[in-house]
Design an enzyme around this catalytic site. Structure first.
Site, PDB file in Angstrom:
ATOM      1  N   ASN A   1      47.897  38.218  49.329  1.00 11.94           N
ATOM      2  CA  ASN A   1      48.379  38.142  47.954  1.00 11.94           C
ATOM      3  C   ASN A   1      48.481  39.574  47.446  1.00 11.94           C
ATOM      4  O   ASN A   1      47.483  40.177  47.055  1.00 11.94           O
ATOM      5  CB  ASN A   1      47.380  37.316  47.133  1.00 11.94           C
TER       6      ASN A   1
ATOM      7  N   ARG B   1      51.806  35.114  49.502  1.00 12.51           N
ATOM      8  CA  ARG B   1      52.125  34.556  48.191  1.00 12.51           C
ATOM      9  C   ARG B   1      53.298  35.364  47.632  1.00 12.51           C
ATOM     10  O   ARG B   1      53.224  36.589  47.537  1.00 12.51           O
ATOM     11  CB  ARG B   1      50.928  34.696  47.264  1.00 12.51           C
TER      12      ARG B   1
ATOM     13  N   HIS C   1      52.456  29.274  39.120  1.00 19.39           N
ATOM     14  CA  HIS C   1      51.213  28.591  39.537  1.00 19.39           C
ATOM     15  C   HIS C   1      51.529  27.343  40.366  1.00 19.39           C
ATOM     16  O   HIS C   1      50.706  26.429  40.466  1.00 19.39           O
ATOM     17  CB  HIS C   1      50.355  28.120  38.341  1.00 19.39           C
TER      18      HIS C   1
ATOM     19  N   HIS D   1      46.107  24.132  34.502  1.00 13.91           N
ATOM     20  CA  HIS D   1      45.591  25.285  35.253  1.00 13.91           C
ATOM     21  C   HIS D   1      45.211  26.342  34.221  1.00 13.91           C
ATOM     22  O   HIS D   1      46.074  27.022  33.658  1.00 13.91           O
ATOM     23  CB  HIS D   1      46.670  25.805  36.207  1.00 13.91           C
TER      24      HIS D   1
ATOM     25  N   ASN E   1      42.930  33.105  33.770  1.00 12.19           N
ATOM     26  CA  ASN E   1      43.319  34.173  32.853  1.00 12.19           C
ATOM     27  C   ASN E   1      44.786  33.965  32.471  1.00 12.19           C
ATOM     28  O   ASN E   1      45.156  34.065  31.311  1.00 12.19           O
ATOM     29  CB  ASN E   1      43.068  35.532  33.513  1.00 12.19           C
TER      30      ASN E   1
ATOM     31  N   ARG F   1      48.215  36.781  27.193  1.00 13.26           N
ATOM     32  CA  ARG F   1      49.602  36.432  26.866  1.00 13.26           C
ATOM     33  C   ARG F   1      49.653  35.441  25.716  1.00 13.26           C
ATOM     34  O   ARG F   1      48.817  34.533  25.637  1.00 13.26           O
ATOM     35  CB  ARG F   1      50.310  35.807  28.072  1.00 13.26           C
TER      36      ARG F   1
ATOM     37  N   ARG G   1      34.018  33.009  28.727  1.00  7.67           N
ATOM     38  CA  ARG G   1      32.541  33.017  28.635  1.00  7.67           C
ATOM     39  C   ARG G   1      32.091  33.765  27.389  1.00  7.67           C
ATOM     40  O   ARG G   1      31.206  33.315  26.652  1.00  7.67           O
ATOM     41  CB  ARG G   1      31.934  33.700  29.873  1.00  7.67           C
TER      42      ARG G   1
ATOM     43  N   GLY H   1      39.653  29.117  36.622  1.00  9.99           N
ATOM     44  CA  GLY H   1      38.403  29.686  36.083  1.00  9.99           C
ATOM     45  C   GLY H   1      37.868  29.000  34.839  1.00  9.99           C
ATOM     46  O   GLY H   1      36.706  28.597  34.790  1.00  9.99           O
ATOM     47  N   VAL H   2      38.706  28.830  33.823  1.00  9.91           N
ATOM     48  CA  VAL H   2      38.268  28.186  32.583  1.00  9.91           C
ATOM     49  C   VAL H   2      38.169  26.676  32.787  1.00  9.91           C
ATOM     50  O   VAL H   2      37.158  26.045  32.431  1.00  9.91           O
ATOM     51  CB  VAL H   2      39.245  28.507  31.430  1.00  9.91           C
TER      52      VAL H   2
ATOM     53  N   GLU I   1      37.680  24.867  35.394  1.00 10.08           N
ATOM     54  CA  GLU I   1      36.614  24.397  36.289  1.00 10.08           C
ATOM     55  C   GLU I   1      35.223  24.638  35.713  1.00 10.08           C
ATOM     56  O   GLU I   1      34.269  23.951  36.067  1.00 10.08           O
ATOM     57  CB  GLU I   1      36.709  25.122  37.644  1.00 10.08           C
TER      58      GLU I   1
ATOM     59  N   GLU J   1      44.296  28.137  46.027  1.00 14.27           N
ATOM     60  CA  GLU J   1      45.664  28.563  46.344  1.00 14.27           C
ATOM     61  C   GLU J   1      45.757  29.144  47.752  1.00 14.27           C
ATOM     62  O   GLU J   1      46.745  28.946  48.442  1.00 14.27           O
ATOM     63  CB  GLU J   1      46.134  29.581  45.303  1.00 14.27           C
TER      64      GLU J   1
HETATM   65  P1  AMP Z   1      41.057  32.699  37.102  1.00 11.91           P
HETATM   66  O1  AMP Z   1      42.261  33.443  36.575  1.00 11.91           O
HETATM   67  O2  AMP Z   1      41.353  31.317  37.531  1.00 11.91           O
HETATM   68  O3  AMP Z   1      40.275  33.495  38.101  1.00 11.91           O
HETATM   69  O4  AMP Z   1      40.078  32.542  35.836  1.00 11.91           O
HETATM   70  C1  AMP Z   1      39.446  33.663  35.266  1.00 11.91           C
HETATM   71  C2  AMP Z   1      38.894  33.291  33.918  1.00 11.91           C
HETATM   72  O5  AMP Z   1      38.016  32.151  34.034  1.00 11.91           O
HETATM   73  C3  AMP Z   1      38.021  34.363  33.285  1.00 11.91           C
HETATM   74  O6  AMP Z   1      38.793  35.293  32.562  1.00 11.91           O
HETATM   75  C4  AMP Z   1      37.127  33.563  32.359  1.00 11.91           C
HETATM   76  O7  AMP Z   1      37.745  33.463  31.100  1.00 11.91           O
HETATM   77  C5  AMP Z   1      37.095  32.178  32.953  1.00 11.91           C
HETATM   78  N1  AMP Z   1      35.770  31.782  33.454  1.00 11.91           N
HETATM   79  C6  AMP Z   1      35.214  32.065  34.639  1.00 11.91           C
HETATM   80  N2  AMP Z   1      33.970  31.537  34.718  1.00 11.91           N
HETATM   81  C7  AMP Z   1      33.734  30.925  33.541  1.00 11.91           C
HETATM   82  C8  AMP Z   1      32.632  30.187  32.973  1.00 11.91           C
HETATM   83  N3  AMP Z   1      31.515  29.987  33.661  1.00 11.91           N
HETATM   84  N4  AMP Z   1      32.777  29.695  31.727  1.00 11.91           N
HETATM   85  C9  AMP Z   1      33.901  29.893  31.031  1.00 11.91           C
HETATM   86  N5  AMP Z   1      34.968  30.563  31.492  1.00 11.91           N
HETATM   87  C10 AMP Z   1      34.885  31.072  32.731  1.00 11.91           C
END
Ligand code: AMP
Length: 410
Positions: free
Chosen positions: A12, A97, A186, A214, A217, A247, A290, A336-337, A339, A390
């Site tokens: 990636n 990717r 995505h 999804h 970030n 964004r 978080r 991230g958010v 899950e 992914e």
């Molecule tokens: P990703 O782009 O899928 O890697 O998601 C990243 C984002 O997931 C981070 O910027 C956080 O805002 C969010 N995130 C990661 N872990 C947690 C958590 N335990 N609780 C809330 N948000 C989280």
């Protein structure tokens, strides 16, 4: 002795980074994962984690890595130290990717010069992403010219969107001349998660209608009917749709004219404002959910408003896609958010009982890496959390295309 080529390296490549994973496709296990970041800067960093038995722990290297060629060579060296080098006969292919495949690429594609030229032709609609993806591909081809290289496109899953969902209501000639339409992104994640959700329900993907949220970030929603995407929230670029980390998501396009005319901002400044300084970060100074949840707990009003705006947009898309799908079998949270943030999931479906949506507080509080249902038993629409993967999806799509034909003598 005959060795079977059953491994796939997934790359990636971003503008200044390369993320990679080496997977064994016989059991979908990871053999190594890693990341090179700040390529081209003095303090580049390579973090490599071998995951094979006895290989030892994480290794880190800092110091200038001038370009993607040097980065991939460094990755190849690290893999070779664990006996997993790019020259190993077990390596079946490299899966890349690629962010934008336009309308042409609806499937993973073995890369040749023609495919490279087509990805290059799409640079005007993906100026930030496709050039970096191309550099990664060219470098990998230099290192292993004989090895099949496969492009897996972020847009591919969305090419099934009907014209009425994909077109903007603007002048058709102008739109066609500049390939302006909604492509969606995505896609690899939406494809993987919607399929996994069907499995969680014990059904074939063709039997279920799913709304995938999804939320990372970057964030996007997709309406998936019988395994095919029928609408998604990102558009010509990843800027449209949900509120994201930095964004804005949906805004009135006239905001951009206004900023030009009234605030005297240039196109590049507005681009930067909407892509990098908006969303949660623009609203409250933090893009990490978080941190926002922590501030909300402390009674911080700016963080509360940012959270409420984020949730309001999410609800609007759940409502819109419920109407698009008619019958919704599952609403599923990922990334991230999605899950990790139980509070986001709870707030997103709060008050949607009349639409058949609810979460069970105890189930929603469970932390797990496994797909799981968080709605109460007997709910009309299942609410679920399905961790996305992914890299595994890219590896599987790559291997499905080239794996079986690669049996080599070792
Ligand atoms: P990703 O782009 O899928 O890697 O998601 C990243 C984002 O997931 C981070 O910027 C956080 O805002 C969010 N995130 C990661 N872990 C947690 C958590 N335990 N609780 C809330 N948000 C989280």
């Amino acid at each position: 002795m005959t060795a079977h080529a059953t491994r796939v390296l997934v790359l990636n490549s971003g503008s200044s980074s390369v993320k990679y994973q080496l997977l064994e496709m016989q059991d979908n296990s990871r053999l190594a994962v890693g990341l090179v970041e700040r390529i081209g800067e003095r303090d580049s960093r390579l973090v490599h984690t071998p995951l094979t038995a006895g290989a030892g722990g994480k290794r880190e290297r800092t110091g200038k890595i001038a370009d993607h060629t040097e980065a991939l060579r460094a990755v190849a060296d690290e893999l070779a130290r664990d006996g997993l080098g790019l020259d190993s006969p077990e390596l079946a292919a490299i899966g890349h990717r690629v962010v934008h495949g336009g309308l042409k690429f609806s499937e993973p594609t073995v890369i040749d010069d023609g495919v490279l030229a087509e990805i290059e032709r799409l640079v005007p609609v993906a100026p930030l992403h496709n050039p970096a993806n191309l550099t990664g591909i060219r470098t990998a081809r230099e290192l292993r010219p004989d090895l099949p290289q496969v492009a897996v496109f972020d847009t591919a899953f969305h090419t099934t969107m009907p014209e009425y969902a994909a077109r903007y209501a603007i002048d058709t000639e102008t739109a066609d001349a500049h390939r302006i339409r909604r492509y969606g992104f995505h896609g690899t994640s939406h494809a993987y998660v919607s399929r996994k959700t069907a499995a969680l329900l014990g059904k074939d993907p063709s039997e279920v209608n799913v709304i995938v949220l999804h939320l990372g970030n970057g964030a996007s929603a997709a309406a998936v009917a019988g395994g095919r995407c029928v609408d998604t929230s990102m558009g010509l670029t990843p800027l449209e749709g949900l509120v994201m980390g930095t964004r804005s998501g949906d805004i009135d396009p006239a905001v951009t004219f206004h900023l030009t005319r009234v605030a005297g901002m240039s196109v590049d400044e507005i681009d930067e404002l909407l892509n990098k300084k908006s969303g949660l970060a623009g609203l409250c100074g933090d893009n990490d959910m978080r941190e926002i949840l922590r501030r909300v707990d402390e009674g911080d009003e700016r963080a509360r408003l940012a959270f409420d705006i984020y949730i309001h947009r999410l609800k609007k898309y759940i409502g819109a896609y419920s109407a698009v799908l008619g019958r919704v079998d599952a609403v599923v949270f990922t990334a991230g958010v999605g899950e990790n943030a139980a509070a986001v999931r709870e707030a997103a479906v709060a008050g949607l009982g009349p639409m058949g949506l609810a979460v069970d507080a105890d189930r929603n509080a469970v932390r797990s890496d496994e797909p799981r249902i968080i709605s109460p038993d007997g709910a009309r629409t299942v609410v679920a959390v399905v961790p996305t993967d992914e890299e595994l999806e890219i590896a599987q799509q790559t291997f499905a295309l080239v794996g079986e034909v690669r049996t080599v003598d070792a």
